[in-house]
Design an enzyme around this catalytic site. Structure first.
Site, PDB file in Angstrom:
ATOM      1  N   HIS A   1      -3.524  -7.140  -2.729  1.00 40.17           N
ATOM      2  CA  HIS A   1      -3.556  -6.426  -4.002  1.00 40.17           C
ATOM      3  C   HIS A   1      -2.393  -6.873  -4.890  1.00 40.17           C
ATOM      4  CE1 HIS A   1      -5.627  -3.698  -1.142  1.00 40.17           C
ATOM      5  NE2 HIS A   1      -6.443  -3.523  -2.165  1.00 40.17           N
TER       6      HIS A   1
ATOM      7  N   HIS B   1       0.104   0.068   1.205  1.00 36.65           N
ATOM      8  CA  HIS B   1       0.859  -0.990   1.867  1.00 36.65           C
ATOM      9  C   HIS B   1       2.291  -0.523   2.048  1.00 36.65           C
ATOM     10  CE1 HIS B   1      -1.778  -4.487   2.059  1.00 36.65           C
ATOM     11  NE2 HIS B   1      -2.294  -4.082   0.928  1.00 36.65           N
TER      12      HIS B   1
ATOM     13  N   ASP C   1       5.314  -5.519   2.638  1.00 38.58           N
ATOM     14  CA  ASP C   1       4.074  -6.238   2.318  1.00 38.58           C
ATOM     15  C   ASP C   1       4.060  -6.655   0.852  1.00 38.58           C
ATOM     16  OD1 ASP C   1       3.404  -5.391   4.864  1.00 38.58           O
ATOM     17  OD2 ASP C   1       2.240  -3.696   4.123  1.00 38.58           O
TER      18      ASP C   1
END
Length: 195
Positions: free
Chosen positions: A52, A95, A99
């Site tokens: 993302h 997340h 990350d």
């Protein structure tokens, strides 16, 4: 890894992992579009490197690099959208922060190394002077970028088929013609007015 969000539903681990189980799980993920919101996300702990964040950062970098510099509103809107997207991703516990940081770092480094190579002709040449040659993707990038002259011209256009662009450059000649669907090019209209 522990789940970032304790309410996240994961399928239990399979003791007997076969190709059939793997294919079934992959098809389940594909049928859900890779989203966890519909309950079809079955693997957990696959966090490191946030896709993302990579998509949001890459979207901003493309807009910033390839749009005209006078489009400040577009640049700021893209930056803020990307930034808030990453913030909301962290707030929703989609997340871990590592990350997101790792995705940002890897994405920006690959972007700048690639663009450095693509805009510097000496880095496209093989030899002892070029340490980029040791990168696994250098040969593919060189193949695609070898004939590109730098610097690239600053020309922008709407990415539409040529036929559609020609139609957009046309002008209606009169109310009667517009009803019948006839168009005349702007150049023709200018020439007719000059006579």
């Amino acid at each position: 890894l522990p789940k970032a969000d304790q309410t996240y539903i994961c399928h239990p681990k399979s003791d007997n992992m076969t190709t059939q189980v793997m294919v079934r799980r992959i098809l389940t993920i594909i049928s859900g579009g890779g989203l966890s919101i519909n309950g079809k996300h079955i693997y957990c702990g696959d966090y490191i490197f946030s896709g993302h964040t990579m998509t949001l950062v890459l979207g901003y970098l493309v807009i910033k690099q390839y749009s005209p510099s006078k489009y400040l509103f577009l640049h700021w809107a893209s930056f803020l959208t990307s930034m808030f997207g990453v913030i909301f991703l962290l707030l929703s516990r989609g997340h871990y922060s590592i990350d997101v940081l790792l995705a940002y770092w890897v994405t920006t480094r690959l972007w700048w190394v690639y663009h450095m190579m693509a805009t510097n002709n000496s880095l496209k040449l093989s030899g002892k002077h070029n340490y980029l040659e040791n990168l696994c993707w250098w040969h593919a990038a060189r193949y695609f970028e070898i004939n590109i002259t730098v610097p690239l011209p600053k020309r922008y256009s709407i990415p539409l088929p040529q036929m559609l662009k020609k139609r957009l450059r046309c002008k209606k000649t009169s109310p009667e013609d517009s009803q019948s669907g006839k168009f005349r090019k702007l150049e023709s209209a200018t020439q007719a007015q000059a006579k």
